[in-house]
Write an enzyme that holds these catalytic residues in place. Structure first.
Site, mmCIF file in Angstrom:
data_model
loop_
_atom_site.group_PDB
_atom_site.id
_atom_site.type_symbol
_atom_site.label_atom_id
_atom_site.label_comp_id
_atom_site.label_asym_id
_atom_site.label_seq_id
_atom_site.Cartn_x
_atom_site.Cartn_y
_atom_site.Cartn_z
ATOM 1 C CD GLU A 128 7.918 -0.128 7.125
ATOM 2 O OE1 GLU A 128 7.166 -1.044 6.704
ATOM 3 O OE2 GLU A 128 8.533 0.770 6.607
ATOM 4 C CG ASP A 178 0.756 -4.096 1.864
ATOM 5 O OD1 ASP A 178 0.746 -4.949 2.700
ATOM 6 O OD2 ASP A 178 1.327 -3.131 1.914
ATOM 7 C CG ASP A 182 -0.427 -0.122 2.295
ATOM 8 O OD1 ASP A 182 0.607 -0.273 2.758
ATOM 9 O OD2 ASP A 182 -1.070 0.001 3.493
ATOM 10 C CD GLU A 203 0.907 -1.465 7.817
ATOM 11 O OE1 GLU A 203 0.750 -0.519 8.791
ATOM 12 O OE2 GLU A 203 1.310 -0.985 6.672
ATOM 13 C CE LYS A 220 3.300 -5.942 3.572
ATOM 14 N NZ LYS A 220 3.018 -4.592 4.268
HETATM 15 O O1 KIV Z 1 3.504 -1.142 1.575
HETATM 16 C C1 KIV Z 1 4.719 -1.638 1.433
HETATM 17 O O2 KIV Z 1 5.241 -1.705 0.509
HETATM 18 C C2 KIV Z 1 5.340 -2.342 2.549
HETATM 19 C C3 KIV Z 1 6.762 -2.666 2.382
HETATM 20 C C4 KIV Z 1 7.555 -1.393 2.713
HETATM 21 C C5 KIV Z 1 7.156 -3.862 3.343
HETATM 22 O O3 KIV Z 1 4.835 -2.713 3.195
#
Ligand code: KIV
Length: 256
Positions: free
Chosen positions: A172, A73, A34, A105, A103
């Site tokens: 991160e 994401d 994202d 968070e 993914k």
């Molecule tokens: O959004 C993204 O690109 C990420 C990476 C930086 C790991 O979460």
């Protein structure tokens, strides 16, 4: 369940077809992050990115890559309310992009959601440490793990996400020491970004790495290998001069 292997994992972000085509030859994982909100669209944070944007970019990346695992994401607001909301949006992303994973968070607070997704057929990559979707509550993009309480909490987050069934964890913006401790503590691979060389793999935003981002300033952890912006600016300046001086198009670029 994925376990650690001896070879380091190479992960890169990809948001578009041309980048996916190039990066696919070098990466084990392509992440449709994202971060595209900031990097491609010049937004101030990732908070304004929508599920629809992730689907459009995810589809382009899946269609234009052959080897790498593509993970997409889940944007802000698409998984926090409940496990069933998360499943609804994750399954839509998977079905409409063809991606292999999503993914999310978050740490222990999303353990049940991660477990629900995994148990219902959605592979999950977790993301802990500095979480850009917490931009407002953190007061900006700040690295994590300085004080003991935060260090221990993030370590617990990693354990919780492994137990929930995540197949890998992006770590991160943490202290080196924390990145290493997480990697030692969990069996699933850790993929570092501004974390530690001891992580099982590394990821960078491709546009940062090649110097082509709309974001204000790349973070300290970015190694910029080339400057595509400069290369492009030189080419565009030449084109503009050719047009203004009447040197373009010559006859080889015209149809008789
Ligand atoms: O959004 C993204 O690109 C990420 C990476 C930086 C790991 O979460």
């Amino acid at each position: 369940k994925a376990i650690k292997r001896n070879k380091k994992i190479v992960a890169l972000t990809a948001y578009t077809a041309p980048i996916a085509k190039i990066a696919d030859d070098f990466a084990d994982i392509l992440l449709v992050g994202d971060s595209l909100g900031m990097v491609l669209y010049g937004m101030d944070s990732t908070l304004t990115v929508t599920v629809e944007m992730m689907i459009l970019h995810g589809r382009a990346v899946v269609k234009n890559s052959k080897h790498a695992l593509v993970a997409v994401d889940m944007p802000f607001g698409s998984y926090q309310p409940s496990a069933s909301t998360a499943f609804k949006n994750a399954s839509k992303i998977m079905a409409q992009t063809g991606a292999g994973a999503v993914k999310l968070e978050g740490g222990a607070e999303i353990k049940e959601t991660v477990k629900f997704l995994c148990q219902n057929g959605i592979p999950v990559m977790a993301h802990i440490g500095m979480k850009p979707q917490h931009f407002n509550t953190y007061g900006g993009f700040k690295f994590r793990g300085k004080d003991k309480e935060e260090f221990d909490n993030i370590l617990e987050d990693a354990k919780a996400l492994e137990e929930a069934g995540a197949f890998a964890i992006v770590v991160e913006g943490t202290t080196r020491n924390l990145g290493k401790r997480i990697t030692d503590k969990v069996r699933i691979p850790t993929i570092g970004i501004g974390a530690s060389p001891d992580c099982d793999g590394q990821i960078l935003v491709t546009e940062d790495l090649v110097g082509m981002s709309a974001a204000e300033k790349a973070p300290k952890f970015v190694k910029q290998y080339t400057n595509v912006t400069e290369v492009m600016a030189d080419a565009l300046a030449e084109f503009a001069a050719d047009v203004r001086e009447g040197r373009f198009p010559t006859k080889e670029f015209c149809y008789d």
